[in-house]
Design a protein around this motif. Sequence first.
Motif, PDB file in Angstrom:
ATOM      1  N   ILE A   1       0.884  -1.161   0.000  1.00  0.00           N
ATOM      2  CA  ILE A   1       0.000   0.000   0.000  1.00  0.00           C
ATOM      3  C   ILE A   1       0.921   1.210   0.000  1.00  0.00           C
ATOM      4  CG2 ILE A   1      -0.367  -0.304   2.490  1.00  0.00           C
ATOM      5  CD1 ILE A   1      -2.570   1.606  -0.062  1.00  0.00           C
ATOM      6  N   GLU A   2       1.073   1.826  -1.149  1.00  0.00           N
ATOM      7  CA  GLU A   2       2.094   2.855  -1.304  1.00  0.00           C
ATOM      8  C   GLU A   2       1.549   4.083  -2.017  1.00  0.00           C
ATOM      9  OE1 GLU A   2       5.928  -0.176  -1.523  1.00  0.00           O
ATOM     10  OE2 GLU A   2       5.517   1.176  -3.199  1.00  0.00           O
ATOM     11  N   ASP A   3       1.855   5.254  -1.448  1.00  0.00           N
ATOM     12  CA  ASP A   3       1.643   6.504  -2.142  1.00  0.00           C
ATOM     13  C   ASP A   3       2.974   6.917  -2.764  1.00  0.00           C
ATOM     14  OD1 ASP A   3       3.110   7.230   0.061  1.00  0.00           O
ATOM     15  OD2 ASP A   3       1.534   8.455   0.969  1.00  0.00           O
ATOM     16  N   LYS A   4       3.043   8.128  -3.343  1.00  0.00           N
ATOM     17  CA  LYS A   4       4.267   8.535  -4.031  1.00  0.00           C
ATOM     18  C   LYS A   4       5.490   8.548  -3.098  1.00  0.00           C
ATOM     19  CE  LYS A   4       3.831   9.492  -8.508  1.00  0.00           C
ATOM     20  NZ  LYS A   4       3.834  10.857  -8.984  1.00  0.00           N
ATOM     21  N   PRO A   5       5.398   9.094  -1.870  1.00  0.00           N
ATOM     22  CA  PRO A   5       6.577   9.050  -0.991  1.00  0.00           C
ATOM     23  C   PRO A   5       7.053   7.627  -0.688  1.00  0.00           C
ATOM     24  CG  PRO A   5       5.022  10.697  -0.203  1.00  0.00           C
ATOM     25  CD  PRO A   5       4.335   9.942  -1.296  1.00  0.00           C
ATOM     26  N   MET A   6       6.115   6.688  -0.495  1.00  0.00           N
ATOM     27  CA  MET A   6       6.516   5.313  -0.234  1.00  0.00           C
ATOM     28  C   MET A   6       7.130   4.673  -1.479  1.00  0.00           C
ATOM     29  SD  MET A   6       6.166   4.426   2.873  1.00  0.00           S
ATOM     30  CE  MET A   6       6.325   2.660   2.668  1.00  0.00           C
ATOM     31  N   MET A   7       6.626   5.042  -2.659  1.00  0.00           N
ATOM     32  CA  MET A   7       7.238   4.557  -3.894  1.00  0.00           C
ATOM     33  C   MET A   7       8.673   5.027  -3.999  1.00  0.00           C
ATOM     34  SD  MET A   7       4.208   5.144  -6.691  1.00  0.00           S
ATOM     35  CE  MET A   7       2.532   4.567  -6.417  1.00  0.00           C
ATOM     36  N   GLU A   8       8.929   6.273  -3.620  1.00  0.00           N
ATOM     37  CA  GLU A   8      10.287   6.820  -3.650  1.00  0.00           C
ATOM     38  C   GLU A   8      11.201   6.021  -2.727  1.00  0.00           C
ATOM     39  OE1 GLU A   8      11.767   9.020  -5.377  1.00  0.00           O
ATOM     40  OE2 GLU A   8      10.203  10.232  -6.336  1.00  0.00           O
ATOM     41  N   ILE A   9      10.704   5.651  -1.566  1.00  0.00           N
ATOM     42  CA  ILE A   9      11.501   4.862  -0.626  1.00  0.00           C
ATOM     43  C   ILE A   9      11.845   3.504  -1.223  1.00  0.00           C
ATOM     44  CG2 ILE A   9      11.447   3.689   1.607  1.00  0.00           C
ATOM     45  CD1 ILE A   9       9.794   6.060   2.658  1.00  0.00           C
ATOM     46  N   ARG A  10      10.850   2.855  -1.831  1.00  0.00           N
ATOM     47  CA  ARG A  10      11.114   1.544  -2.442  1.00  0.00           C
ATOM     48  C   ARG A  10      12.094   1.684  -3.605  1.00  0.00           C
ATOM     49  NH1 ARG A  10       8.834  -3.380  -2.184  1.00  0.00           N
ATOM     50  NH2 ARG A  10       7.124  -2.560  -0.925  1.00  0.00           N
ATOM     51  N   LYS A  11      11.922   2.707  -4.418  1.00  0.00           N
ATOM     52  CA  LYS A  11      12.847   2.910  -5.536  1.00  0.00           C
ATOM     53  C   LYS A  11      14.276   3.071  -5.026  1.00  0.00           C
ATOM     54  CE  LYS A  11      13.647   6.847  -7.337  1.00  0.00           C
ATOM     55  NZ  LYS A  11      13.616   8.167  -8.030  1.00  0.00           N
ATOM     56  N   GLY A  12      14.442   3.866  -3.957  1.00  0.00           N
ATOM     57  CA  GLY A  12      15.766   4.052  -3.403  1.00  0.00           C
ATOM     58  C   GLY A  12      16.368   2.769  -2.868  1.00  0.00           C
ATOM     59  N   ARG A  13      15.511   1.917  -2.291  1.00  0.00           N
ATOM     60  CA  ARG A  13      16.020   0.669  -1.720  1.00  0.00           C
ATOM     61  C   ARG A  13      16.476  -0.299  -2.806  1.00  0.00           C
ATOM     62  NH1 ARG A  13      13.954  -4.145  -0.764  1.00  0.00           N
ATOM     63  NH2 ARG A  13      11.819  -3.542  -1.268  1.00  0.00           N
ATOM     64  N   VAL A  14      15.674  -0.466  -3.860  1.00  0.00           N
ATOM     65  CA  VAL A  14      16.022  -1.457  -4.889  1.00  0.00           C
ATOM     66  C   VAL A  14      17.130  -0.973  -5.813  1.00  0.00           C
ATOM     67  CG1 VAL A  14      13.723  -2.483  -4.827  1.00  0.00           C
ATOM     68  CG2 VAL A  14      14.223  -0.690  -6.503  1.00  0.00           C
ATOM     69  N   THR A  15      17.387   0.334  -5.857  1.00  0.00           N
ATOM     70  CA  THR A  15      18.454   0.846  -6.718  1.00  0.00           C
ATOM     71  C   THR A  15      19.742   1.117  -5.954  1.00  0.00           C
ATOM     72  OG1 THR A  15      17.627   3.126  -6.427  1.00  0.00           O
ATOM     73  CG2 THR A  15      16.814   1.886  -8.333  1.00  0.00           C
ATOM     74  N   HIS A  16      19.746   0.912  -4.645  1.00  0.00           N
ATOM     75  CA  HIS A  16      20.948   1.168  -3.841  1.00  0.00           C
ATOM     76  C   HIS A  16      22.053   0.189  -4.231  1.00  0.00           C
ATOM     77  CE1 HIS A  16      23.592   1.618  -0.364  1.00  0.00           C
ATOM     78  NE2 HIS A  16      22.968   2.770  -0.135  1.00  0.00           N
ATOM     79  N   PRO A  17      23.300   0.662  -4.330  1.00  0.00           N
ATOM     80  CA  PRO A  17      24.405  -0.236  -4.716  1.00  0.00           C
ATOM     81  C   PRO A  17      24.559  -1.433  -3.798  1.00  0.00           C
ATOM     82  CG  PRO A  17      25.097   2.058  -4.807  1.00  0.00           C
ATOM     83  CD  PRO A  17      23.738   2.057  -4.178  1.00  0.00           C
ATOM     84  N   ASN A  18      24.148  -1.301  -2.548  1.00  0.00           N
ATOM     85  CA  ASN A  18      24.287  -2.408  -1.598  1.00  0.00           C
ATOM     86  C   ASN A  18      23.014  -3.241  -1.450  1.00  0.00           C
ATOM     87  OD1 ASN A  18      26.924  -1.633  -1.039  1.00  0.00           O
ATOM     88  ND2 ASN A  18      26.297  -0.255   0.610  1.00  0.00           N
ATOM     89  N   ALA A  19      22.078  -3.080  -2.359  1.00  0.00           N
ATOM     90  CA  ALA A  19      20.832  -3.858  -2.295  1.00  0.00           C
ATOM     91  C   ALA A  19      21.129  -5.284  -2.754  1.00  0.00           C
ATOM     92  CB  ALA A  19      19.759  -3.212  -3.166  1.00  0.00           C
ATOM     93  N   TRP A  20      21.430  -6.159  -1.808  1.00  0.00           N
ATOM     94  CA  TRP A  20      21.842  -7.520  -2.154  1.00  0.00           C
ATOM     95  C   TRP A  20      20.744  -8.279  -2.877  1.00  0.00           C
ATOM     96  CZ3 TRP A  20      19.077 -11.700  -0.563  1.00  0.00           C
ATOM     97  CH2 TRP A  20      18.185 -11.502   0.496  1.00  0.00           C
ATOM     98  N   SER A  21      19.471  -7.970  -2.582  1.00  0.00           N
ATOM     99  CA  SER A  21      18.368  -8.701  -3.227  1.00  0.00           C
ATOM    100  C   SER A  21      18.292  -8.411  -4.716  1.00  0.00           C
ATOM    101  CB  SER A  21      17.038  -8.324  -2.563  1.00  0.00           C
ATOM    102  OG  SER A  21      16.735  -6.952  -2.768  1.00  0.00           O
ATOM    103  N   GLN A  22      18.924  -7.306  -5.167  1.00  0.00           N
ATOM    104  CA  GLN A  22      18.887  -6.974  -6.578  1.00  0.00           C
ATOM    105  C   GLN A  22      20.170  -7.386  -7.288  1.00  0.00           C
ATOM    106  OE1 GLN A  22      15.818  -5.668  -7.523  1.00  0.00           O
ATOM    107  NE2 GLN A  22      15.522  -6.184  -5.371  1.00  0.00           N
ATOM    108  N   ALA A  23      21.134  -7.917  -6.530  1.00  0.00           N
ATOM    109  CA  ALA A  23      22.421  -8.261  -7.125  1.00  0.00           C
ATOM    110  C   ALA A  23      22.347  -9.438  -8.088  1.00  0.00           C
ATOM    111  CB  ALA A  23      23.449  -8.530  -6.025  1.00  0.00           C
ATOM    112  N   PRO A  24      21.620 -10.535  -7.772  1.00  0.00           N
ATOM    113  CA  PRO A  24      21.562 -11.632  -8.746  1.00  0.00           C
ATOM    114  C   PRO A  24      20.913 -11.173 -10.049  1.00  0.00           C
ATOM    115  CG  PRO A  24      20.706 -12.318  -6.618  1.00  0.00           C
ATOM    116  CD  PRO A  24      20.837 -10.825  -6.585  1.00  0.00           C
TER     117      PRO A  24
END
Length: 223
Positions: A120-143
């Motif tokens: 359940i996300e509004d624009k600010p929460m979307m921004e938070i998720r975008k920042g998390r999945v694009t972070h260089p240390n986001a291990w879940s996105q590394a594979p």
Amino acid sequence: MSANQSGRAIPSAGPDMRQLLDQDVVIAGDAARAPTGAQAVEPTHSPRAPHRLSELPAALLTATGVDLQREVEQLLYRQAELLDAKQWQAWMDLFTDDGIYWMPARPEQTEWESSPSIFIEDKPMMEIRKGRVTHPNAWSQAPLWETNHLVSHVALESVESHRIVVRSRFHLMELRRDTIRHFGGRYRHTLVRGADKQLRIKHQRVDLFNVQAPFDYVIQIWV
């Protein structure tokens, strides 16, 4: 039987299909209480909201209606392309400033304030998720991982001067290393036209067909 602009007959779906489409499925609620959560944004949040062919707006039977259908389809197809391309900001820009992305935990849910939801996300929460999945240390996105969205059965549920309600179906295939996961279900979009005359998403509901299925890892990105 009806005819298109070229004069050729268009076959009817037949009485059996009309009987299925004419069935009403209504989620009961407490009429005495003021709407909250999702109901405050969009009162009928069932993915199977009441719909009858006879109630389709007259505009849908004209060339203008056909153009609107294609415009809506192109918006949904563009959304799928942006998600598969991992163009998160461009995808977020498809939403209005007060847009909401909602994935309920159960298909019978009509609100999110007193019930758990998957997203359940509004624009600010979307921004938070975008920042998390694009972070260089986001291990879940590394594979190595990719997604492929298919959108179909796009139908205009209601057309008003200030909003359009659309229902559709989707299939998502996610590849992560050598593992493939499948997600399927229904979309329900509430669209509005902005000052630039472009359609924007005010509300998107995502009902997963396999929401109760066990998953090896959580859903990381928008479906």
